[in-house]
Design a protein around this motif. Structure first.
Motif, PDB file in Angstrom:
ATOM      1  N   GLY B  99      -4.583  -2.057   4.838  1.00  0.00           N
ATOM      2  CA  GLY B  99      -4.134  -2.974   5.665  1.00  0.00           C
ATOM      3  C   GLY B  99      -3.720  -4.200   5.032  1.00  0.00           C
ATOM      4  N   ILE B 100      -2.472  -4.734   5.520  1.00  0.00           N
ATOM      5  CA  ILE B 100      -2.054  -6.057   5.026  1.00  0.00           C
ATOM      6  C   ILE B 100      -2.315  -7.319   5.839  1.00  0.00           C
ATOM      7  CG2 ILE B 100      -0.034  -7.141   3.974  1.00  0.00           C
ATOM      8  CD1 ILE B 100       1.183  -4.386   3.628  1.00  0.00           C
ATOM      9  N   LEU B 102      -1.148 -11.019   6.143  1.00  0.00           N
ATOM     10  CA  LEU B 102      -0.251 -12.107   5.960  1.00  0.00           C
ATOM     11  C   LEU B 102      -0.550 -13.308   6.305  1.00  0.00           C
ATOM     12  CD1 LEU B 102       2.955 -10.166   6.614  1.00  0.00           C
ATOM     13  CD2 LEU B 102       1.952 -10.559   4.291  1.00  0.00           C
ATOM     14  N   GLU B 119       7.176  -8.107   7.005  1.00  0.00           N
ATOM     15  CA  GLU B 119       6.362  -7.342   7.935  1.00  0.00           C
ATOM     16  C   GLU B 119       7.068  -5.931   8.091  1.00  0.00           C
ATOM     17  OE1 GLU B 119       4.470  -8.212  12.030  1.00  0.00           O
ATOM     18  OE2 GLU B 119       4.046 -10.038  10.567  1.00  0.00           O
ATOM     19  N   LEU B 122       7.429  -3.777   5.033  1.00  0.00           N
ATOM     20  CA  LEU B 122       6.144  -3.271   4.551  1.00  0.00           C
ATOM     21  C   LEU B 122       5.472  -2.187   5.540  1.00  0.00           C
ATOM     22  CD1 LEU B 122       4.349  -6.577   3.485  1.00  0.00           C
ATOM     23  CD2 LEU B 122       5.144  -4.562   1.920  1.00  0.00           C
ATOM     24  N   SER B 123       5.995  -2.034   6.663  1.00  0.00           N
ATOM     25  CA  SER B 123       5.337  -1.336   7.587  1.00  0.00           C
ATOM     26  C   SER B 123       5.931  -0.001   7.326  1.00  0.00           C
ATOM     27  CB  SER B 123       5.985  -1.536   9.276  1.00  0.00           C
ATOM     28  OG  SER B 123       7.262  -1.704   9.429  1.00  0.00           O
ATOM     29  N   VAL B 128       0.347   2.252   4.017  1.00  0.00           N
ATOM     30  CA  VAL B 128       0.220   0.891   4.920  1.00  0.00           C
ATOM     31  C   VAL B 128       0.152   1.297   6.617  1.00  0.00           C
ATOM     32  CG1 VAL B 128       1.135  -1.287   5.738  1.00  0.00           C
ATOM     33  CG2 VAL B 128       1.316  -0.453   3.429  1.00  0.00           C
ATOM     34  N   SER B 130      -1.539  -1.017   9.004  1.00  0.00           N
ATOM     35  CA  SER B 130      -1.319  -2.021  10.085  1.00  0.00           C
ATOM     36  C   SER B 130      -1.154  -3.225   9.147  1.00  0.00           C
ATOM     37  CB  SER B 130      -2.732  -2.078  10.807  1.00  0.00           C
ATOM     38  OG  SER B 130      -2.139  -3.145  11.753  1.00  0.00           O
ATOM     39  N   ILE B 131      -0.521  -4.240   9.896  1.00  0.00           N
ATOM     40  CA  ILE B 131      -0.065  -5.501   9.318  1.00  0.00           C
ATOM     41  C   ILE B 131      -0.501  -6.696  10.296  1.00  0.00           C
ATOM     42  CG2 ILE B 131       1.670  -7.089   8.242  1.00  0.00           C
ATOM     43  CD1 ILE B 131       3.140  -4.504   7.749  1.00  0.00           C
ATOM     44  N   GLY B 133      -0.998 -10.795  10.975  1.00  0.00           N
ATOM     45  CA  GLY B 133      -0.595 -12.211  10.403  1.00  0.00           C
ATOM     46  C   GLY B 133      -1.492 -13.234  10.954  1.00  0.00           C
ATOM     47  N   LYS B 209       8.308  -9.493  -0.620  1.00  0.00           N
ATOM     48  CA  LYS B 209       8.196  -7.844  -0.422  1.00  0.00           C
ATOM     49  C   LYS B 209       7.870  -7.167  -1.674  1.00  0.00           C
ATOM     50  CE  LYS B 209      12.234  -7.847   2.997  1.00  0.00           C
ATOM     51  NZ  LYS B 209      13.455  -7.313   3.037  1.00  0.00           N
ATOM     52  N   GLU B 213       4.119  -5.325  -1.964  1.00  0.00           N
ATOM     53  CA  GLU B 213       4.414  -3.656  -2.201  1.00  0.00           C
ATOM     54  C   GLU B 213       3.483  -3.374  -3.655  1.00  0.00           C
ATOM     55  OE1 GLU B 213       8.100  -2.255  -1.982  1.00  0.00           O
ATOM     56  OE2 GLU B 213       7.361   0.023  -2.188  1.00  0.00           O
TER      57      GLU B 213
END
Lengths: 239, 840
Positions: B99-100, B102, B119, B122-123, B128, B130-131, B133, B209, B213
Motif C-alpha cells: 500500500g502506498i 502519499l 497516483e 503508481l496504481s 501495489v 491501494s494508494i 493520500g 514517481k 516505485e
C-alpha cells in the motif's frame, strides 16, 4: 542408437578446452551416452541439427558462424573462459571480444582455462542428463591448502613467487586471485606453486569482485594499474 | 454438506483455501504463481468452489461459507490426526500487497509534485494494491483511517511518500506500529524532490514517481528483521570527570542509577577546578566543584575510577560491557591518610600542571588542594627515578606507597555510556606572541594569577617582576578560524570585574582582531557594557615586547600594556581519536563529536560536542540525565538487530571480510567465520568484499539495492545521475539542501547507504550499464567517517574503478562532504550533471 546429437566446435580459440575433454576420465562414458557428430580432428558428420553444441573460443569480428550454430542447436554450451568471460582476446584494443552470451542466448557456461577436470567432466555429463551444472558458489580459498592464514592486510608487490611458498601467496605479497575466483578446481595451481589467476571467473560479477578485492588489499601502483594482469580472462570494458 | 466435502476432496482446492486465509486477498495471477499450476487447471478448480471463494473486480477472497469450510477442516484435522493436511503452502512464494501512503505535507509536497499523476502512475505498478493520500501523515488523527485502509485492502507492506527518514523514521515507525505494519519504506519526496526542484515541476513529478516505485521494489524484498530483547542495566558509565561528568553522575545517582565515573587524570575536577571564579557565581570555582564532588561521592551508587581509561566497549544499548584499564597510582588509596609526609620529603621537583606550569611541585604530589580522591600520585614517567630513590616509601608510616604497582583491568556492565571528556585549550600561541614571563599570558594562566590559592595567593601581580600592573589588555577570540568559543566575551567581563576588585587603579582594555572574529560576531553583553574607548575592534593584531613593555599593534592602533591576556578558546579533545576506535562516531568540521552519529545508548555531554561554558554544561548534563533515564527506565529494551548475516554454506573462508571490518566483529573460530553481533554496527563494509556473496545486511541487502537501481534506471529523465549518499554525511547534506530550499538539477537520484563502504563496485558498474550517465558518491571526510576508514576504502574503490573504466572513469566521482555543507553538495551535483550533459 544414441539419441543425443552432440557437436564440439571451436571459434577463435586455442583448442585447449577440447583437448582437455580428450583427457577426461568420463570421455568413455561420454561416448556411450552421446552421438558425437563433430569433434575437431576426431570425427566429422553431415548432420544439420544438433541437441547439444559445445563452443570453445570466442567470436572475433564475425558473429555469423555463431548465429548459425545457435540456430541449429537445441542447447548451446559456452566452453572455457574465452566463451564464458571473453578470454585473452578480450584484451585487444582493436578487436575487443565479448563473451558469447553478449551475441546469442547461452544455456550453460563452463568456465576455466581450460576448465578443470572436475568442473568439466561433471559439467558435460550433467548437461547431457539435463541437470544443472553444480558449479561451486564458494571462492577458491575454501579448497586451498594455505587457507585461513591472512591476519593483516597483505601488501602485494609481486606477481610471481620468488621461491615455492610455504604459506598463503597473498601473505607473502604475491598477487593471487583466490579470494574472488570460483572454487571447484581443487586448487590445482596452488598445489603446483602457481598463484591463482582467476580463470574460472567469480561466483558473482567478476569485474566488480576484482575491483572490490584490489581496493581492500594494499597493492603497489604498478600492479594496480596493470589491468591486463587481473582481467586476462575477462573484458573490463563494457560493450 | 456433501458439496463442501466434495470440494475439499482435492488437495489444490484445499491449498487455495489456506492461501486465501493467510493472504486475505489474492489476484488471479498471484494465485497462479503461488500454486504453480496452469490457468486451465486453476479455472477448473475456481469454478468448482464458486460458493466458497468469491471475487470482486480485483481479487479473490473467502466467502462466509469458505470460512466455514476452513473451520471444518481444522476440526477434522483434530479428530482424524492421521491425515496430514498441508497447512501452509510449501512453495515459498511470498505475496507482497503493498500500500502506498502519499503525504501532501500541507501543500509543501503537492505544491511542486502533481500528486494525481503520481497516483495514476503508481496504481499500475505490480504489487501495489491501494494508494491513499493524506494532508499530513504524521498526525495522530490519521491512525484510525489508515488502520481501516490497511484492513480493507489486506495490505502487508507500506511505502510512504513523505519526508526524510533522517528526521521522521521514528515518527513513522511508531505510526506503523500502531496500525500494525512491520515492513515499510520511506521515499523521501520532500527534502530530495519537492523542496529542491520547485522550478521544474514536471521533472520533479517524474522523479517522485521513480523514487516511490524504487521504494516499492525494495519493500517487496524486505523481510521482517529479527528483534532482540535486552534487559536494561540500570547503570551508566560516564567517561571523564570534569564539570560535565561530575554533574551528570550526580543527577543520575539521584535517580537511583549505578554510576561508574571513569577519569583519566588522578583527580576529579577537570579544567574548571583551576578557574579563580565562575562567572555568575561569587564563590571560587574550586569551592563550587568541591561541593558537587562531595555530594556525588557521598552517594553509595557512584564508583569513581581515577587514572583509568576505557580500553574496549562491546554490546548494545541496555547491555554494554566496558573493559576499564586502570593505570597505577603507586599509592594505595585506602591506606593513605593524606598526611603529606611523602610530599614534604620528596627531593625532586617538576612543573605543576595544575598551576599551568607557573609553579613547581614535588614528584609525588597532590594534584590540587581539593583533589578527589585526596591521595598523592606519582606519574608513570617518573617512576623509574622513584624506584631508585624510595624516600617517600620509607617515610610513609601507613605503608601506603607501593612503587611496584602495575596496571589492572576490570570489566563493568552498563546500560548506557556517556562521553564527557571535555575539550582541550587552543595551544598554537606562538604567532600570538605568547610569552608568560614577559607578561603575555593565556586566560587559564591569568585565572591562576587571580585565584586565591594560586602562585601569588590571590594578588594580581605580574609574573616578570611581581609588580601590580597598571593597565591590562585582553585579546579576544584567540582560537582557530571562525570557531566561536561561546564564553570569552563573558570571561572578559568577569576579568574586568576582578581586576577592578584587586587593583582598583588598573585599566582594562579589550581587543578584537576582526580577522579572527567569527562572522557574525557574537559579542553579547560586551559591546553594551564596555565604554567604546576601552573596546578596540581592529585588524591584523600583533604583539611585540620591547624594554619590558608589551605593545599591541593593530591596523589603526598601537599601545603598550603591563600585562596582556590571551583569551583562548576551546579545541576538540585530542583523545577523541582514541575514543572513536572504541565507540564509533563522526566529528564535525572542527573536530567535535556530532551527537547524532553516536550509536544508540551512547551519549555525549559537555564541551565534547562543542564549546560550552559552565552554565551551558549544567543544562546539557540535566538534559542528558533525562534522556538516559527515560531510555533505560523500561525493564527490557526491544531493538532491531542491525547486524549482518553470514551464510556458512557459501562462505569460502578467504578472510578478506575480517580484514575489512573496522570493529573486528568478524573472526575465525574452528574453520568457520563467526559474527560478534555486539560489535557489528551494520556499516556493511564487509559485504562488497565477499565474492561468494555469503554476507548480507539484514536491513538493506545487496539485492534490495540492485532492484532499486534497476527501477530508477527506467526513469525517462535525461541525463540521469545516481548519487549514493552515506547516512551520516552525504544524505544529511542532501537533506540540509532540502531544508534550506536550495534548488539543484533534478537529474540526480539519491540512494541511501549506511556507509559508502557498503557500495559494491557491482552497484556502480550496474548503474552505468543500466543507463545512468554518471555515478556520484557522497561520503564523509576520512577523519569524520563514523565507521573508521569506510570512506577511505570507498575512495580506493572509486580509484580502481576509474582505472578500469578508462575514459568512462569520468562518470564516477567520489565527493567527501560534511553533514552541514549543503552548498558543496548542491554545487557538486550541478557541476557533475553539467559535465555529463556536455560530454554527450
Amino acid at each position: 542408437m544414441l539419441s543425443k546429437n552432440v557437436l564440439f566446435t571451436q571459434l577463435t580459440g586455442c583448442s585447449g578446452c577440447l583437448m582437455a575433454i580428450l583427457g577426461l576420465e568420463i570421455f568413455k562414458d561420454l561416448m556411450e551416452v552421446a552421438k558425437v557428430d563433430f569433434f575437431p580432428f576426431l570425427c566429422d558428420s553431415l548432420e544439420k541439427e544438433y541437441n547439444f553444441t559445445f563452443v570453445e573460443g570466442c567470436s572475433v569480428n564475425d558473429e555469423r558462424q555463431l548465429m548459425e550454430l545457435r540456430s541449429n542447436t537445441e542447447i548451446l554450451v559456452a566452453l572455457g573462459s574465452c566463451a564464458v568471460l571473453g578470454g585473452i582476446t578480450s584484451l585487444s584494443e582493436e578487436y575487443p571480444n565479448y563473451p558469447l552470451k553478449e551475441y546469442v542466448d547461452v544455456d550453460y557456461e563452463i568456465p576455466g582455462c581450460p576448465p578443470p577436470p572436475l568442473i568439466l567432466g561433471r559439467g558435460i555429463m550433467n548437461i547431457l542428463a539435463g541437470k544443472s551444472l553444480e558449479l561451486d558458489d564458494r571462492v577458491l580459498c575454501y579448497s586451498c591448502k594455505y587457507a585461513k592464514q591472512i591476519i593483516d592486510t597483505p601488501h602485494i608487490s609481486k606477481i610471481i613467487p620468488v621461491k615455492p611458498p610455504n604459506s598463503c601467496f597473498l601473505k607473502e605479497g604475491v598477487l593471487c586471485m583466490g579470494p574472488i575466483a570460483r572454487g571447484g578446481c581443487e586448487a590445482l595451481c596452488i598445489d603446483a606453486n602457481i598463484p591463482c589467476e582467476g580463470c574460472t571467473g567469480s561466483p558473482s560479477n567478476y569485474i566488480a569482485s576484482t575491483i572490490n578485492m584490489l581496493s581492500t588489499l594494499s597493492v603497489t601502483k604498478e600492479i594496480r594499474e596493470y589491468n591486463g594482469l587481473y582481467f586476462r580472462f575477462s573484458n573490463f570494458k563494457r560493450k | 454438506m456433501e458439496i463442501i466435502f466434495s470440494i475439499l476432496g482435492h488437495p489444490i482446492r484445499r491449498e487455495i483455501l489456506f492461501l486465501l486465509e493467510k493472504e486475505g486477498r489474492l489476484s488471479y495471477s498471484d494465485l497462479l504463481s503461488s500454486l504453480g499450476i496452469n490457468t486451465g487447471n486453476l479455472n477448473y478448480h475456481l469454478r468448482g468452489m464458486r460458493d466458497l471463494v468469491v471475487k470482486d473486480q480485483k481479487a479473490y477472497f473467502l466467502s462466509d461459507q469458505g470460512e466455514m469450510a476452513l473451520e471444518l477442516m481444522r476440526i477434522s484435522q483434530k479428530v482424524m490426526s492421521g491425515e496430514e493436511i498441508p497447512w501452509i503452502s510449501p512453495r515459498e512464494v511470498e505475496i507482497a500487497r503493498v500500500g502506498i501512503v502519499l503525504c501532501n505535507c500541507n501543500h509543501e509536497i503537492s505544491g511542486t509534485i502533481d500528486i494525481k499523476a503520481v497516483e495514476k502512475y503508481l496504481s499500475a505498478v505490480k504489487n501495489v494494491v491501494s494508494i491513499i493520500g493524506f494532508e499530513n501523515v504524521c498526525q495522530e488523527r490519521n491512525i484510525r483511517k489508515m488502520k481501516k485502509w490497511i484492513r480493507d485492502n489486506f495490505i502487508t507492506k507500506v511505502v510512504l511518500g513523505a519526508c526524510s527518514p533522517r528526521t521522521h523514521q521514528q515518527v513513522f515507525c511508531d505510526l506503523m506500529n500502531q496500525v500494525g505494519i512491520d515492513i515499510f519504506e520511506i521515499a523521501n519526496i520532500r527534502e530530495q524532490c519537492a523542496w529542491v526542484h520547485e522550478t521544474s515541476k514536471a521533472i520533479a513529478t517524474e522523479k517522485a514517481k521513480a523514487l516511490i516505485e524504487a521504494a516499492v521494489s525494495k519493500v517487496k524484498q524486505k523481510q521482517n528483521t529479527p528483534i532482540k530483547r535486552i534487559k536494561a542495566e540500570k547503570s551508566v558509565a560516564v567517561i571523564g570527570g570534569g564539570t560535565a561528568g561530575i554533574l551528570l553522575s550526580y543527577y543520575l545517582s539521584l535517580l537511583h542509577f549505578q554510576v561508574y565515573l571513569i577519569e583519566r587524570s588522578p583527580t576529579l575536577g577537570g579544567k574548571a577546578s583551576r578557574w579563580s571564579r565562575i562567572s555568575g557565581f561569587s564563590d571560587c570555582a574550586t569551592c563550587i566543584l568541591n561541593e558537587e564532588i562531595l555530594k556525588l561521592t557521598e552517594n553509595a551508587s557512584v564508583t569513581v575510577f581515577t587514572i583509568s581509561e576505557v580500553a574496549q566497549v562491546t554490546g548494545t544499548i541496555g547491555s554494554f560491557e566496558i573493559s576499564v584499564l586502570r593505570h597505577p597510582r603507586y599509592v594505595i588509596e585506602n591506606k593513605c591518610i593524606g598526611c603529606h609526609r611523602c610530599v614534604e620529603e620528596c627531593p625532586q621537583n617538576r612543573k605543576n600542571e595544575y598551576e599551568m606550569g607557573l609553579q613547581e611541585r614535588k614528584v609525588i604530589h597532590f594534584p590540587f588542594p581539593y583533589s578527589y580522591p585526596y591521595v598523592p600520585v606519582i606519574s608513570t614517567d617518573d617512576i623509574e627515578n622513584c624506584r631508585d630513590c624510595r624516600i617517600c616509601a620509607e617515610v610513609c608510616d601507613s605503608k601506603a606507597i607501593d612503587l611496584e604497582q602495575g596496571e589492572s583491568n576490570l570489566t563493568i556492565n552498563v546500560g548506557a555510556i556517556v562521553i564527557a571528556t571535555g575539550c582541550d585549550l587552543y595551544h598554537e600561541l606562538q604567532e600570538w606572541g605568547y610569552d608568560p614571563y614577559n607578561d603575555v599570558v593565556t586566560s587559564p594562566e591569568f585565572e591562576r594569577i587571580l585565584a586565591t590559592d594560586g602562585p601569588s595567593s590571590g594578588r594580581l601581580l605580574r609574573l616578570s617582576d611581581s609588580v601590580e600592573p597598571e593597565n591590562i589588555a585582553i585579546v579576544q577570540c584567540v582560537n582557530s578560524d571562525a570557531l566561536c568559543s561561546h564564553y570569552c566575551c563573558e570571561l572578559a567581563l568577569k576579568y574586568i570585574e576582578e581586576v577592578r576588585e584587586k587593583c582598583p587603579a588598573a585599566k582594562t582594555e579589550i581587543f578584537f582582531d576582526l580577522n579572527q572574529v567569527p562572522n557574525p560576531p557574537r559579542m553579547g553583553k560586551l559591546s553594551t557594557l564596555i565604554p567604546n574607548r576601552y573596546l578596540h575592534m581592529t585588524f591584523d593584531l600583533s604583539l611585540d615586547t620591547r624594554n619590558g613593555k608589551t605593545i599591541i599593534r593593530g591596523a589603526d592602533i598601537e599601545k603598550s600594556f603591563d600585562m596582556i591576556v590571551l583569551n583562548i578558546g576551546m579545541t576538540p579533545n585530542k583523545d577523541l581519536e582514541k575514543l572513536r576506535r572504541v565507540t564509533g562516531f563522526a566529528v564535525d568540521e572542527y573536530g567535535f563529536i556530532r551527537e547524532e552519529t553516536l550509536i544508540s545508548g551512547c551519549y555525549a555531554c559537555g564541551s565534547v560536542t562543542g564549546p560550552k561554558d559552565y552554565h551551558e554544561t549544567i543544562i546539557d548534563a540535566k538534559d542528558k540525565a533525562i534522556q538516559i533515564v527515560s531510555k533505560l527506565s523500561e525493564e527490557y529494551l526491544i531493538t532491531n538487530v542491525q547486524s549482518i548475516t553470514l551464510d556458512h554454506e557459501k562462505c569460502g573462508l578467504c578472510l578478506l571480510c575480517t580484514l575489512a571490518c573496522p570493529y573486528m566483529a568478524l573472526y575465525v573460530k574452528e574453520d568457520r567465520i563467526e559474527i560478534d553481533e555486539f560489535k557489528c554496527r551494520g556499516c556493511g563494509i564487509c559485504i562488497p568484499i565477499c565474492s561468494s556473496k555469503a554476507i548480507d545486511l539484514e536491513i538493506n541487502s545487496t539485492h534490495q539495492m540492485l532492484s532499486k537501481i534497476e527501477v530508477l534506471a527506467r526513469s525517462p529523465i535525461w541525463p540521469k545521475v545516481i548519487a549514493f549518499c552515506c547516512l551520516s554525511c552525504g544524505y544529511a547534506a542532501a537533506d540540509q539542501a532540502g531544508t534550506k530550499r536550495m534548488s539543484y538539477l533534478p537529474n540526480v537520484f539519491i540512494v541511501r547507504v549506511p556507509c559508502t563502504g557498503f557500495i559494491d563496485s557491482e552497484h556502480i558498474l550496474k548503474s552505468l550499464e543500466l543507463g545512468f550517465d554518471g555515478v556520484l558518491i557522497f561520503g564523509c571526510f576520512d577523519e569524520a567517517c563514523k565507521y573508521l576508514g569506510g570512506s577511505r576504502k570507498t575512495k580506493n574503490k572509486v580509484e580502481a574503478i576509474k582505472n578500469v573504466l578508462g575514459k568512462d572513469g569520468e562518470k564516477v566521482l567520489y565527493i567527501p562532504v560534511s553533514a552541514v555543507d549543503q552548498i558543496k553538495f548542491v554545487d557538486a551535483v550541478n557541476d557533475f550533471i553539467g559535465v555529463i550533459a556536455d560530454a554527450k
